[in-house]
Design a protein around this motif. Structure first.
Motif, PDB file in Angstrom:
ATOM      1  N   ARG A 105      -2.455   0.347  -5.295  1.00 22.32           N
ATOM      2  CA  ARG A 105      -2.874   0.045  -3.935  1.00 22.32           C
ATOM      3  C   ARG A 105      -2.373  -1.318  -3.514  1.00 22.32           C
ATOM      4  NH1 ARG A 105      -7.978   1.007  -2.649  1.00 22.32           N
ATOM      5  NH2 ARG A 105      -8.365   2.462  -4.305  1.00 22.32           N
ATOM      6  N   TYR A 106      -2.294  -1.499  -2.202  1.00 25.22           N
ATOM      7  CA  TYR A 106      -2.064  -2.829  -1.667  1.00 25.22           C
ATOM      8  C   TYR A 106      -2.947  -3.038  -0.453  1.00 25.22           C
ATOM      9  CZ  TYR A 106       1.201  -1.110   2.036  1.00 25.22           C
ATOM     10  OH  TYR A 106       1.777  -0.483   3.109  1.00 25.22           O
ATOM     11  N   ALA A 107      -3.170  -4.307  -0.133  1.00 24.84           N
ATOM     12  CA  ALA A 107      -3.886  -4.713   1.072  1.00 24.84           C
ATOM     13  C   ALA A 107      -3.123  -5.881   1.672  1.00 24.84           C
ATOM     14  CB  ALA A 107      -5.318  -5.129   0.739  1.00 24.84           C
ATOM     15  N   LEU A 113       2.387 -10.480   6.533  1.00 27.51           N
ATOM     16  CA  LEU A 113       3.734 -10.430   5.961  1.00 27.51           C
ATOM     17  C   LEU A 113       3.733 -10.121   4.475  1.00 27.51           C
ATOM     18  CD1 LEU A 113       5.229 -13.568   7.739  1.00 27.51           C
ATOM     19  CD2 LEU A 113       5.517 -11.155   8.377  1.00 27.51           C
ATOM     20  N   GLN A 114       2.614 -10.372   3.833  1.00 22.85           N
ATOM     21  CA  GLN A 114       2.487 -10.179   2.391  1.00 22.85           C
ATOM     22  C   GLN A 114       1.396  -9.152   2.113  1.00 22.85           C
ATOM     23  OE1 GLN A 114       2.643 -14.052   0.178  1.00 22.85           O
ATOM     24  NE2 GLN A 114       2.044 -14.815   2.189  1.00 22.85           N
ATOM     25  N   CYS A 115       1.437  -8.588   0.919  1.00 25.29           N
ATOM     26  CA  CYS A 115       0.364  -7.686   0.520  1.00 25.29           C
ATOM     27  C   CYS A 115       0.033  -7.920  -0.950  1.00 25.29           C
ATOM     28  CB  CYS A 115       0.730  -6.231   0.780  1.00 25.29           C
ATOM     29  SG  CYS A 115       2.228  -5.641  -0.030  1.00 25.29           S
ATOM     30  N   GLU A 116      -1.249  -7.861  -1.231  1.00 26.45           N
ATOM     31  CA  GLU A 116      -1.719  -7.986  -2.613  1.00 26.45           C
ATOM     32  C   GLU A 116      -1.824  -6.593  -3.199  1.00 26.45           C
ATOM     33  OE1 GLU A 116      -5.293  -9.925  -5.321  1.00 26.45           O
ATOM     34  OE2 GLU A 116      -5.389 -10.105  -3.143  1.00 26.45           O
ATOM     35  N   CYS A 117      -1.322  -6.427  -4.418  1.00 29.25           N
ATOM     36  CA  CYS A 117      -1.298  -5.099  -5.029  1.00 29.25           C
ATOM     37  C   CYS A 117      -2.111  -5.063  -6.318  1.00 29.25           C
ATOM     38  CB  CYS A 117       0.140  -4.675  -5.313  1.00 29.25           C
ATOM     39  SG  CYS A 117       0.950  -5.631  -6.613  1.00 29.25           S
ATOM     40  N   ALA A 118      -2.406  -3.848  -6.726  1.00 30.56           N
ATOM     41  CA  ALA A 118      -3.076  -3.599  -7.998  1.00 30.56           C
ATOM     42  C   ALA A 118      -2.680  -2.206  -8.465  1.00 30.56           C
ATOM     43  CB  ALA A 118      -4.592  -3.686  -7.844  1.00 30.56           C
ATOM     44  N   VAL A 119      -2.661  -2.035  -9.767  1.00 33.32           N
ATOM     45  CA  VAL A 119      -2.409  -0.720 -10.354  1.00 33.32           C
ATOM     46  C   VAL A 119      -3.322  -0.580 -11.558  1.00 33.32           C
ATOM     47  CG1 VAL A 119      -0.483  -1.528 -11.791  1.00 33.32           C
ATOM     48  CG2 VAL A 119      -0.647   0.895 -11.185  1.00 33.32           C
ATOM     49  N   PHE A 151       2.299  -9.329  -4.078  1.00 33.00           N
ATOM     50  CA  PHE A 151       1.812 -10.164  -5.170  1.00 33.00           C
ATOM     51  C   PHE A 151       0.566  -9.558  -5.801  1.00 33.00           C
ATOM     52  CE2 PHE A 151      -0.490 -11.649  -1.492  1.00 33.00           C
ATOM     53  CZ  PHE A 151      -1.753 -11.974  -1.963  1.00 33.00           C
ATOM     54  N   SER A 152       0.284 -10.013  -7.008  1.00 33.20           N
ATOM     55  CA  SER A 152      -0.887  -9.560  -7.748  1.00 33.20           C
ATOM     56  C   SER A 152      -1.470 -10.751  -8.501  1.00 33.20           C
ATOM     57  CB  SER A 152      -0.481  -8.468  -8.743  1.00 33.20           C
ATOM     58  OG  SER A 152      -1.584  -8.052  -9.518  1.00 33.20           O
ATOM     59  N   ILE A 153      -2.776 -10.892  -8.460  1.00 34.04           N
ATOM     60  CA  ILE A 153      -3.470 -11.945  -9.210  1.00 34.04           C
ATOM     61  C   ILE A 153      -4.132 -11.267 -10.402  1.00 34.04           C
ATOM     62  CG2 ILE A 153      -5.270 -13.705  -9.148  1.00 34.04           C
ATOM     63  CD1 ILE A 153      -4.734 -13.847  -6.071  1.00 34.04           C
ATOM     64  N   ASP A 154      -3.748 -11.712 -11.599  1.00 35.83           N
ATOM     65  CA  ASP A 154      -4.207 -11.032 -12.812  1.00 35.83           C
ATOM     66  C   ASP A 154      -4.678 -12.004 -13.874  1.00 35.83           C
ATOM     67  OD1 ASP A 154      -3.490  -8.017 -12.568  1.00 35.83           O
ATOM     68  OD2 ASP A 154      -1.800  -9.097 -11.693  1.00 35.83           O
ATOM     69  N   ASP A 155      -5.529 -11.496 -14.747  1.00 35.75           N
ATOM     70  CA  ASP A 155      -5.989 -12.244 -15.912  1.00 35.75           C
ATOM     71  C   ASP A 155      -4.764 -12.623 -16.742  1.00 35.75           C
ATOM     72  OD1 ASP A 155      -6.931 -12.650 -18.702  1.00 35.75           O
ATOM     73  OD2 ASP A 155      -8.865 -12.011 -17.903  1.00 35.75           O
ATOM     74  N   SER A 156      -4.682 -13.864 -17.163  1.00 30.09           N
ATOM     75  CA  SER A 156      -3.507 -14.318 -17.923  1.00 30.09           C
ATOM     76  C   SER A 156      -3.384 -13.639 -19.286  1.00 30.09           C
ATOM     77  CB  SER A 156      -3.540 -15.841 -18.088  1.00 30.09           C
ATOM     78  OG  SER A 156      -4.684 -16.233 -18.813  1.00 30.09           O
ATOM     79  N   VAL A 182      -2.940 -15.570 -13.402  1.00 32.47           N
ATOM     80  CA  VAL A 182      -1.556 -15.796 -13.008  1.00 32.47           C
ATOM     81  C   VAL A 182      -1.272 -14.981 -11.752  1.00 32.47           C
ATOM     82  CG1 VAL A 182      -0.693 -16.309 -15.341  1.00 32.47           C
ATOM     83  CG2 VAL A 182      -0.709 -13.942 -14.524  1.00 32.47           C
ATOM     84  N   VAL A 183      -0.219 -15.374 -11.045  1.00 32.60           N
ATOM     85  CA  VAL A 183       0.187 -14.661  -9.836  1.00 32.60           C
ATOM     86  C   VAL A 183       1.579 -14.072 -10.090  1.00 32.60           C
ATOM     87  CG1 VAL A 183       0.678 -14.821  -7.373  1.00 32.60           C
ATOM     88  CG2 VAL A 183      -1.145 -16.231  -8.375  1.00 32.60           C
ATOM     89  N   TYR A 184       1.683 -12.758  -9.960  1.00 28.18           N
ATOM     90  CA  TYR A 184       2.973 -12.079 -10.033  1.00 28.18           C
ATOM     91  C   TYR A 184       3.433 -11.842  -8.600  1.00 28.18           C
ATOM     92  CZ  TYR A 184       1.691 -11.252 -14.875  1.00 28.18           C
ATOM     93  OH  TYR A 184       1.326 -11.420 -16.189  1.00 28.18           O
ATOM     94  N   SER A 185       4.711 -12.090  -8.333  1.00 25.69           N
ATOM     95  CA  SER A 185       5.218 -12.018  -6.974  1.00 25.69           C
ATOM     96  C   SER A 185       6.567 -11.320  -6.942  1.00 25.69           C
ATOM     97  CB  SER A 185       5.347 -13.439  -6.430  1.00 25.69           C
ATOM     98  OG  SER A 185       5.886 -13.438  -5.141  1.00 25.69           O
ATOM     99  N   LEU A 186       6.747 -10.452  -5.947  1.00 31.83           N
ATOM    100  CA  LEU A 186       8.004  -9.714  -5.772  1.00 31.83           C
ATOM    101  C   LEU A 186       8.450  -9.850  -4.324  1.00 31.83           C
ATOM    102  CD1 LEU A 186      10.067  -7.650  -7.020  1.00 31.83           C
ATOM    103  CD2 LEU A 186       8.609  -5.866  -6.036  1.00 31.83           C
ATOM    104  N   ALA A 187       9.669 -10.365  -4.115  1.00 35.48           N
ATOM    105  CA  ALA A 187      10.227 -10.409  -2.776  1.00 35.48           C
ATOM    106  C   ALA A 187      10.642  -8.993  -2.401  1.00 35.48           C
ATOM    107  CB  ALA A 187      11.437 -11.354  -2.733  1.00 35.48           C
ATOM    108  N   LEU A 188      10.244  -8.561  -1.228  1.00 32.62           N
ATOM    109  CA  LEU A 188      10.560  -7.206  -0.779  1.00 32.62           C
ATOM    110  C   LEU A 188      11.715  -7.238   0.185  1.00 32.62           C
ATOM    111  CD1 LEU A 188       6.905  -5.918  -0.239  1.00 32.62           C
ATOM    112  CD2 LEU A 188       8.394  -5.497  -2.186  1.00 32.62           C
TER     113      LEU A 188
END
Length: 188
Positions: A105-107, A113-119, A151-156, A182-188
């Motif tokens: 999912r993303y929000a 312009l950006q969306c936070e994702c999770a899987v 981007f996704s914010i996740d437990d390190s 940590v923050v994972y980020s992907l330019a789209l």
């Protein structure tokens, strides 16, 4: 439809291909899953999915632990407008019943312009490539909806997410607001 997916009509002995945003995906072990947008009617499947996750999987997904999702959390998770918020569910037959085995999912962020994702993938469905399949669909839709960054914010300590993010081309940065994440980020 992704290159690895086969329409149902291409699989001998099956029904005609599903129309719209539905895909039958073959995972690395040959298992097939149905991927489609999450619907409000999936609320019971989503509730059961979260309840069946291990404590570690729930903590990694929600950055906290709880025994069962409350109504407020389920309401939030089920709100999907298919543009600012998107969710793809992976479904499989398990002992004669349809079961949710993964979700991405993303929000949208406030700037739009950006969306936070999770899987999240069910504990007994890990290591089959399902998270990659779900994220590919999510990234494709985010690009179509003109987001510039995911981007996704996740437990390190979340090693599976670290491996997935690296494989999908996400960059990793420390989170200045919380050193445990940590923050994972992907330019789209």
């Amino acid at each position: 439809m992704s290159p690895s997916a086969k329409p149902l009509s291409a699989i001998p002995g099956t029904v005609p291909a599903l129309q719209g945003d539905h895909w039958i995906e073959s995972l690395r072990d040959g298992t097939r899953v149905l991927i489609r947008p999450l619907r409000e009617s999936d609320r019971g499947l989503e509730d059961a999915f979260i309840r069946q996750l291990s404590s570690e999987a729930r903590r990694y997904r929600f950055l906290c632990d709880f025994k069962e999702p409350g109504k407020q959390l389920l309401d939030q998770l089920m709100h999907v407008d298919y543009a600012h918020d998107m969710a793809f569910v992976a479904l499989a037959h398990d002992d004669g019943r349809l079961r949710e085995v993964g979700i991405s999912r993303y929000a949208a962020s406030q700037d739009g312009l950006q969306c936070e994702c999770a899987v999240t993938v069910a504990d007994d469905w890990r290591h089959r490539g399902l998270a990659v399949v779900l994220m590919k669909h999510l990234i494709d839709v985010a690009r179509k909806n003109k987001f510039t960054r995911m981007f996704s914010i996740d437990d390190s300590t979340n090693e599976p997410m670290r491996e997935l993010a690296h494989f999908m081309g996400f960059q990793c940065e420390s989170n200045p607001d919380d050193p445990r994440t940590v923050v994972y980020s992907l330019a789209l």
